[in-house]
Design a protein around this motif. Sequence first.
Motif, PDB file in Angstrom:
ATOM      1  N   GLY A  53       0.802  -1.225   0.000  1.00  0.00           N
ATOM      2  CA  GLY A  53       0.000   0.000   0.000  1.00  0.00           C
ATOM      3  C   GLY A  53       0.827   1.264   0.000  1.00  0.00           C
ATOM      4  O   GLY A  53       0.315   2.353  -0.288  1.00  0.00           O
ATOM      5  N   SER A  54       2.118   1.114   0.310  1.00  0.00           N
ATOM      6  CA  SER A  54       3.012   2.279   0.246  1.00  0.00           C
ATOM      7  C   SER A  54       3.711   2.292  -1.104  1.00  0.00           C
ATOM      8  O   SER A  54       3.993   1.232  -1.676  1.00  0.00           O
ATOM      9  CB  SER A  54       4.043   2.220   1.377  1.00  0.00           C
ATOM     10  N   GLU A  55       4.000   3.471  -1.610  1.00  0.00           N
ATOM     11  CA  GLU A  55       4.601   3.589  -2.942  1.00  0.00           C
ATOM     12  C   GLU A  55       5.955   2.891  -3.015  1.00  0.00           C
ATOM     13  O   GLU A  55       6.216   2.113  -3.937  1.00  0.00           O
ATOM     14  CB  GLU A  55       4.758   5.066  -3.303  1.00  0.00           C
ATOM     15  N   LEU A  56       6.814   3.144  -2.011  1.00  0.00           N
ATOM     16  CA  LEU A  56       8.138   2.540  -2.012  1.00  0.00           C
ATOM     17  C   LEU A  56       8.040   1.032  -1.778  1.00  0.00           C
ATOM     18  O   LEU A  56       8.734   0.252  -2.433  1.00  0.00           O
ATOM     19  CB  LEU A  56       9.012   3.181  -0.924  1.00  0.00           C
ATOM     20  N   PHE A  73      13.330 -14.857   0.362  1.00  0.00           N
ATOM     21  CA  PHE A  73      13.019 -13.799   1.318  1.00  0.00           C
ATOM     22  C   PHE A  73      12.706 -12.524   0.544  1.00  0.00           C
ATOM     23  O   PHE A  73      13.485 -12.114  -0.328  1.00  0.00           O
ATOM     24  CB  PHE A  73      14.199 -13.555   2.251  1.00  0.00           C
ATOM     25  N   CYS A  74      11.581 -11.919   0.864  1.00  0.00           N
ATOM     26  CA  CYS A  74      11.230 -10.657   0.208  1.00  0.00           C
ATOM     27  C   CYS A  74      11.920  -9.499   0.941  1.00  0.00           C
ATOM     28  O   CYS A  74      12.527  -9.682   1.994  1.00  0.00           O
ATOM     29  CB  CYS A  74       9.720 -10.460   0.183  1.00  0.00           C
ATOM     30  N   HIS A  75      11.809  -8.312   0.398  1.00  0.00           N
ATOM     31  CA  HIS A  75      12.507  -7.143   0.947  1.00  0.00           C
ATOM     32  C   HIS A  75      12.045  -6.786   2.361  1.00  0.00           C
ATOM     33  O   HIS A  75      12.787  -6.168   3.129  1.00  0.00           O
ATOM     34  CB  HIS A  75      12.302  -5.925   0.028  1.00  0.00           C
ATOM     35  N   SER A  76      10.823  -7.214   2.727  1.00  0.00           N
ATOM     36  CA  SER A  76      10.304  -6.855   4.045  1.00  0.00           C
ATOM     37  C   SER A  76      10.649  -7.890   5.115  1.00  0.00           C
ATOM     38  O   SER A  76      10.292  -7.737   6.283  1.00  0.00           O
ATOM     39  CB  SER A  76       8.783  -6.669   3.982  1.00  0.00           C
ATOM     40  N   GLY A  77      11.333  -8.975   4.721  1.00  0.00           N
ATOM     41  CA  GLY A  77      11.762  -9.972   5.690  1.00  0.00           C
ATOM     42  C   GLY A  77      10.878 -11.206   5.775  1.00  0.00           C
ATOM     43  O   GLY A  77      11.151 -12.115   6.569  1.00  0.00           O
ATOM     44  N   VAL A 115       8.887   2.989   9.177  1.00  0.00           N
ATOM     45  CA  VAL A 115       9.272   4.403   9.030  1.00  0.00           C
ATOM     46  C   VAL A 115       9.883   4.630   7.659  1.00  0.00           C
ATOM     47  O   VAL A 115       9.579   5.622   6.971  1.00  0.00           O
ATOM     48  CB  VAL A 115      10.263   4.799  10.149  1.00  0.00           C
ATOM     49  N   GLU A 116      10.739   3.709   7.243  1.00  0.00           N
ATOM     50  CA  GLU A 116      11.397   3.824   5.937  1.00  0.00           C
ATOM     51  C   GLU A 116      10.387   3.824   4.798  1.00  0.00           C
ATOM     52  O   GLU A 116      10.547   4.547   3.803  1.00  0.00           O
ATOM     53  CB  GLU A 116      12.378   2.668   5.777  1.00  0.00           C
ATOM     54  N   LEU A 117       9.331   3.019   4.950  1.00  0.00           N
ATOM     55  CA  LEU A 117       8.322   2.909   3.896  1.00  0.00           C
ATOM     56  C   LEU A 117       7.198   3.934   4.036  1.00  0.00           C
ATOM     57  O   LEU A 117       6.288   3.968   3.199  1.00  0.00           O
ATOM     58  CB  LEU A 117       7.716   1.497   3.908  1.00  0.00           C
ATOM     59  N   GLY A 118       7.244   4.740   5.100  1.00  0.00           N
ATOM     60  CA  GLY A 118       6.211   5.749   5.300  1.00  0.00           C
ATOM     61  C   GLY A 118       4.912   5.171   5.814  1.00  0.00           C
ATOM     62  O   GLY A 118       3.822   5.662   5.486  1.00  0.00           O
ATOM     63  N   ILE A 119       5.016   4.097   6.635  1.00  0.00           N
ATOM     64  CA  ILE A 119       3.839   3.417   7.185  1.00  0.00           C
ATOM     65  C   ILE A 119       3.782   3.656   8.686  1.00  0.00           C
ATOM     66  O   ILE A 119       4.824   3.718   9.358  1.00  0.00           O
ATOM     67  CB  ILE A 119       3.920   1.895   6.923  1.00  0.00           C
ATOM     68  N   SER A 123       0.474   0.437  13.435  1.00  0.00           N
ATOM     69  CA  SER A 123      -0.423  -0.328  12.563  1.00  0.00           C
ATOM     70  C   SER A 123       0.337  -1.460  11.881  1.00  0.00           C
ATOM     71  O   SER A 123      -0.182  -2.578  11.714  1.00  0.00           O
ATOM     72  CB  SER A 123      -1.037   0.590  11.502  1.00  0.00           C
ATOM     73  N   TYR A 124       1.578  -1.174  11.523  1.00  0.00           N
ATOM     74  CA  TYR A 124       2.410  -2.170  10.840  1.00  0.00           C
ATOM     75  C   TYR A 124       2.696  -3.353  11.763  1.00  0.00           C
ATOM     76  O   TYR A 124       2.612  -4.509  11.355  1.00  0.00           O
ATOM     77  CB  TYR A 124       3.721  -1.506  10.406  1.00  0.00           C
ATOM     78  N   ILE A 125       3.010  -3.050  13.025  1.00  0.00           N
ATOM     79  CA  ILE A 125       3.316  -4.111  13.987  1.00  0.00           C
ATOM     80  C   ILE A 125       2.059  -4.913  14.318  1.00  0.00           C
ATOM     81  O   ILE A 125       2.098  -6.138  14.465  1.00  0.00           O
ATOM     82  CB  ILE A 125       3.931  -3.525  15.274  1.00  0.00           C
TER      83      ILE A 125
END
Length: 261
Positions: A53-56, A73-77, A115-119, A123-125
């Motif tokens: 949902g974030s652009e980056l 493994f994807c970029h988000s772990g 924070v890096e992805l602007g989320i 909510s992310y956790i």
Amino acid sequence: MNIRDFMDLQKLQDIQDSFSNATGLAAIAVDNDGEYITEGSNFTDFCMKYTRGSELGNKRCIKCDNENHGTYFCHSGLMDFSIDIMVGDEKVGSVIGGQVLPSPPDEEEFRKKAVELGINPDSYITALRKVPIRTEEQIHSSCELLKQIVNHVVNLEYFKNTNGGKLSTLSEEIKHATDVIQKINTNTRSLNSIANKQKMLSLNASIEAARSGEAGVGFAVVAKSMGDLSSQSATIYSDIEKSVVEITSTIEKLASLFEEE
């Protein structure tokens, strides 16, 4: 080759849903053009709502989708997978998914990612805590099982679709061959009966020729020839009957395969 032309996509959907329910892994199928051919199963908010949902985050997800294959493994772990759907040597689509953790996550590291992805980190956790956790071995084994099942079913559907008409024709020809064999049997029995009658006539002629003395010598030669021919015919007819029995057995075996269908 377009998978939509021969595959019952509901069957693919059912397999995918069962796989996701059993393993906790997300999954969705796409064709060679990247168009979805099933609806997503077990997709997580962590991936779909927040990361993509974030652009980056979406840009990085697309990069992972394009560059990776198998389990990775994807970029988000998280761990994702991509398996090819093959018909023979031709690729007709893929099943992609995953969205699982291979071990309990370090929440602080994921806050930094947010924070890096602007989320929003909280909510992310919250979404992260709902992501299934499976060992790497479980993830690899689950994906390999899905690959085997999907490819088996897709190839079976392709075979049924492309060979259904041929099988129907073969079934009809088997029935026709059975009818012909029955006629051969009937005719062979009739010819065998005629050969036996010829043998009896030859025997009677030989007896009459013997009674006629020298006047019947020529007739005796003919009678003997008739006897020889009838004996040879009887042997040939016997061989034909044996061959017919063998052919009939083969036809019956083939016919039984279609009856099982």
